[in-house]
Scaffold this active site. Structure first.
Site, PDB file in Angstrom:
ATOM      1  N   SER A   1      -2.918  -7.777   2.758  1.00  0.00           N
ATOM      2  CA  SER A   1      -3.313  -7.601   4.161  1.00  0.00           C
ATOM      3  C   SER A   1      -3.726  -8.929   4.781  1.00  0.00           C
ATOM      4  CB  SER A   1      -4.462  -6.596   4.264  1.00  0.00           C
ATOM      5  OG  SER A   1      -4.028  -5.307   3.927  1.00  0.00           O
TER       6      SER A   1
ATOM      7  N   ARG B   1      -2.322  -6.261  -8.263  1.00  0.00           N
ATOM      8  CA  ARG B   1      -1.256  -7.255  -8.145  1.00  0.00           C
ATOM      9  C   ARG B   1      -1.363  -8.373  -9.157  1.00  0.00           C
ATOM     10  NH1 ARG B   1      -2.582  -9.071  -2.372  1.00  0.00           N
ATOM     11  NH2 ARG B   1      -4.587  -8.656  -3.317  1.00  0.00           N
TER      12      ARG B   1
ATOM     13  N   HIS C   1       0.843  -1.201   0.000  1.00  0.00           N
ATOM     14  CA  HIS C   1       0.000   0.000   0.000  1.00  0.00           C
ATOM     15  C   HIS C   1       0.878   1.250   0.000  1.00  0.00           C
ATOM     16  CE1 HIS C   1      -3.076  -2.728   2.150  1.00  0.00           C
ATOM     17  NE2 HIS C   1      -3.498  -2.559   0.904  1.00  0.00           N
TER      18      HIS C   1
ATOM     19  N   LYS D   1     -17.717  -6.559   8.115  1.00  0.00           N
ATOM     20  CA  LYS D   1     -16.386  -7.158   8.205  1.00  0.00           C
ATOM     21  C   LYS D   1     -15.888  -7.168   9.642  1.00  0.00           C
ATOM     22  CE  LYS D   1     -13.337  -6.623   4.330  1.00  0.00           C
ATOM     23  NZ  LYS D   1     -12.326  -5.799   3.689  1.00  0.00           N
TER      24      LYS D   1
END
Length: 190
Positions: free
Chosen positions: A180, A143, A70, A94
């Site tokens: 993450s 990515r 990040h 979440k």
């Protein structure tokens, strides 16, 4: 005449070599137009250019935690923008490893010496957050092809809902395996 210009884009208008009767050429200097959010730079030369007051991008995510991947995207984005707002997303569905305050404070400490970077939490739509921050762009890191397909769909939705453009930056090859969720799993197992 300005054609096809939208807020947060740079538009250029060439002045006419001869002025119409009853009009005077623009005087050199900077003219602010707060109603439109643009400032106008008037040179003594041939062109008048209209520029956004500030080019702002938002970099959004849950950032649970904020990784070196990040950070690399933010640092690569800095030359592109006058201001970057890192939006720490809050999603009630979440479960987070770090609470919102911890995530926001950790990221803010990382960029404490950089006046171009701000960190704010938000819990509504990304396009609404962008509108509040007067951002014309969403910055996203990619990515893999899977990331690309997901971000392409999100970019289309955000453009349709809020007229905001998305800029995709590909992850540095040495950082593309960092996520993450991987960091959370490694932390869980010690």
């Amino acid at each position: 005449m300005l054609s096809g210009c939208r807020r947060q884009t740079v538009c250029i208008r060439k002045s006419r070599p001869q002025h119409q009767a009853g009009t005077a050429p623009a005087s050199p200097g900077r003219q602010e137009d707060p109603a439109s959010g643009f400032s106008r730079t008037v040179d003594a030369g041939e062109t008048n250019s209209i520029q956004p007051l500030m080019r702002t991008g938002i970099f959004v995510g849950s950032f649970d935690p904020f990784t070196i991947g990040h950070d690399a995207i933010v640092r690569r984005s800095l030359p592109l923008f006058d201001r970057i707002v890192i939006g720490v997303g809050i999603n009630g569905r979440k479960q987070y490893m770090l609470n919102t305050e911890e995530r926001t404070e950790r990221i803010a400490r990382l960029y404490a010496g950089n006046p171009k970077v701000e960190v704010k939490a938000y819990s509504d739509l990304t396009v609404d957050f962008a509108r509040r921050e007067r951002a014309g762009y969403i910055i996203k890191g990619v990515r893999s092809m899977k990331d690309f397909e997901y971000e392409r769909e999100q970019a289309d939705i955000n453009r349709r809902l809020g007229g905001i453009e998305t800029i995709l930056l590909y992850a540095d090859p040495q950082l593309e395996s960092i996520s993450s969720s991987m960091v959370r799993e490694l932390r869980h197992f010690g």
